[in-house]
Design an enzyme around this catalytic site. Sequence first.
Site, short mmCIF file in Angstrom:
data_model
loop_
_atom_site.label_atom_id
_atom_site.label_comp_id
_atom_site.label_asym_id
_atom_site.label_seq_id
_atom_site.Cartn_x
_atom_site.Cartn_y
_atom_site.Cartn_z
N TYR A 65 0.80 -1.11 0.02
CA TYR A 65 0.04 0.04 -0.13
C TYR A 65 0.92 1.38 -0.02
CZ TYR A 65 -4.63 -2.52 0.13
OH TYR A 65 -5.51 -3.13 -0.32
N ARG A 68 1.84 1.85 -3.47
CA ARG A 68 0.72 2.34 -4.25
C ARG A 68 0.58 4.02 -3.86
NH1 ARG A 68 -4.63 -0.83 -3.73
NH2 ARG A 68 -5.31 0.64 -5.11
N GLN A 100 -15.33 4.69 -6.99
CA GLN A 100 -14.70 3.33 -6.07
C GLN A 100 -13.22 3.65 -6.26
OE1 GLN A 100 -16.44 -0.19 -8.51
NE2 GLN A 100 -16.75 1.36 -9.91
N ASP A 103 -7.67 6.53 -5.00
CA ASP A 103 -6.52 7.56 -5.37
C ASP A 103 -6.56 8.86 -5.03
OD1 ASP A 103 -7.88 8.71 -7.31
OD2 ASP A 103 -7.21 6.93 -8.86
N HIS A 118 -14.81 3.07 -1.79
CA HIS A 118 -13.82 2.38 -1.15
C HIS A 118 -12.72 2.74 -0.32
CE1 HIS A 118 -15.19 -0.50 -4.72
NE2 HIS A 118 -16.08 -0.53 -4.07
N CYS A 133 -5.87 3.78 25.05
CA CYS A 133 -4.34 4.22 24.59
C CYS A 133 -4.18 4.45 23.24
CB CYS A 133 -3.47 3.00 25.24
SG CYS A 133 -3.89 1.42 24.45
N CYS A 147 0.47 0.96 17.82
CA CYS A 147 0.14 1.64 19.16
C CYS A 147 1.34 1.31 19.99
CB CYS A 147 -1.16 1.39 19.76
SG CYS A 147 -1.21 2.00 21.42
N PRO A 214 -13.64 2.44 -23.02
CA PRO A 214 -13.23 1.98 -24.28
C PRO A 214 -13.63 0.54 -24.59
CG PRO A 214 -11.59 2.89 -23.23
CD PRO A 214 -12.55 2.95 -22.31
P1 OAD Z 1 -11.53 -2.49 -13.20
O1 OAD Z 1 -9.78 -2.54 -13.49
O2 OAD Z 1 -12.21 -3.82 -12.90
O3 OAD Z 1 -11.85 -1.80 -14.61
C1 OAD Z 1 -11.27 -0.75 -15.27
C2 OAD Z 1 -12.41 -0.37 -16.34
O4 OAD Z 1 -11.81 0.52 -16.75
C3 OAD Z 1 -12.35 -1.45 -17.35
O5 OAD Z 1 -13.59 -1.52 -17.84
C4 OAD Z 1 -11.60 -0.78 -18.78
O6 OAD Z 1 -11.88 -1.02 -19.90
C5 OAD Z 1 -11.78 0.65 -18.31
N1 OAD Z 1 -10.59 1.72 -18.82
C6 OAD Z 1 -9.31 1.22 -19.07
N2 OAD Z 1 -8.71 2.65 -19.59
C7 OAD Z 1 -9.69 3.65 -19.30
C8 OAD Z 1 -9.80 4.95 -19.72
N3 OAD Z 1 -8.82 5.48 -20.39
N4 OAD Z 1 -11.13 5.58 -19.97
C9 OAD Z 1 -12.26 5.04 -19.36
N5 OAD Z 1 -12.19 3.56 -19.08
C10 OAD Z 1 -11.07 3.02 -19.14
O7 OAD Z 1 -11.46 -1.44 -12.14
P2 OAD Z 1 -12.89 -1.22 -11.47
O8 OAD Z 1 -14.06 -1.53 -12.09
O9 OAD Z 1 -12.69 0.41 -10.91
O10 OAD Z 1 -11.94 -2.57 -5.23
O11 OAD Z 1 -13.01 -2.12 -10.45
C11 OAD Z 1 -13.68 -2.08 -9.16
C12 OAD Z 1 -13.02 -2.58 -7.78
O12 OAD Z 1 -12.60 -3.62 -8.01
C13 OAD Z 1 -11.99 -1.40 -7.42
O13 OAD Z 1 -12.37 -0.26 -6.64
C14 OAD Z 1 -11.06 -2.40 -6.42
C15 OAD Z 1 -11.01 -3.40 -7.21
O14 OAD Z 1 -10.80 -4.71 -6.75
C16 OAD Z 1 -11.33 -2.37 -3.87
O15 OAD Z 1 -10.20 -2.00 -3.86
C17 OAD Z 1 -12.33 -2.75 -2.81
#
Ligand code: OAD
Length: 241
Positions: A65, A68, A100, A103, A118, A133, A147, A214
């Site tokens: 983390y 990241r 979600q 960042d 999230h 504490c 702690c 896309p």
């Molecule tokens: P994903 O990695 O599952 O999906 C990312 C999406 O962004 C895909 O559908 C891509 O096609 C799309 N994508 C890529 N580049 C793009 C761009 N330039 N413009 C628009 N779209 C683009 O990520 P999330 O759907 O956010 O959860 O994932 C959901 C959750 O799963 C996250 O919040 C995280 C992860 O595990 C936790 O950490 C709880």
Amino acid sequence: MSDAVRQWIAAAKHLVVLTGAGMSAESGVPTFRDALAGLWAKFSPEELATEQAFRADPQRVWDWYVSRREAVAAVQPNAGHAALAAFQSRHSGRFALITQNVDGLHQRAGSVHTIALHGALSEDRWLDSARACCTADSIEPGRPPRCSVCGNLRRPSVVWFGEQLPAPELGAAEDAAQHCDLMLVVGTSGVVYPAAGLVLSAHQHNARVVMINPEPTELDRVADACLRQPAAVCLPSLLRA
Ligand code: OAD
């Protein structure tokens, strides 16, 4: 199709934008499910993004983390983040942003009242319930910090697999989804619930749904329009004054 969506945006009484990792892709933050560059292609979620994994090897998870956090601190919000923040400043009474993403790039671009489902990568909190504490003064630096009195560990303030979403944020997001008449769904694969359920909920409550991605997604079946463009290109064009 973009012209029709622009008209829907102009006419919307309550516009909700739901974002996922693709929103930040053009800032240089990897998504989760990209087959080659995604975080879950390189790392196993079970080994890094669960409470069990953290308890088993706190240093490994903490260090991941931290890396990241450092990566996100080194990049900038993109034109899509900026377009959303500028739109909100002109239309705050009819706009809600749900993300979600952990960042913080929406917030750095100037978005306010963002519903962060999230959590936040930049923050941490106590792993076990805080005892008397466990105060800011008792935090002893380390990987992870702890702690100095009872040893309770600090953990990243993000939602891990198997954990509940924070109730206030989920409640606010559900409320916004049920009361909007237009939802833009940007850069999410739509496979993680309950976030993806917000899109179904908006659709069931008769909102129009527009996908900005896309690639095809699981949620396209409820969409009124799919704009197959990257977020940092599409949003400035859709939302300009
Ligand atoms: P994903 O990695 O599952 O999906 C990312 C999406 O962004 C895909 O559908 C891509 O096609 C799309 N994508 C890529 N580049 C793009 C761009 N330039 N413009 C628009 N779209 C683009 O990520 P999330 O759907 O956010 O959860 O994932 C959901 C959750 O799963 C996250 O919040 C995280 C992860 O595990 C936790 O950490 C709880």
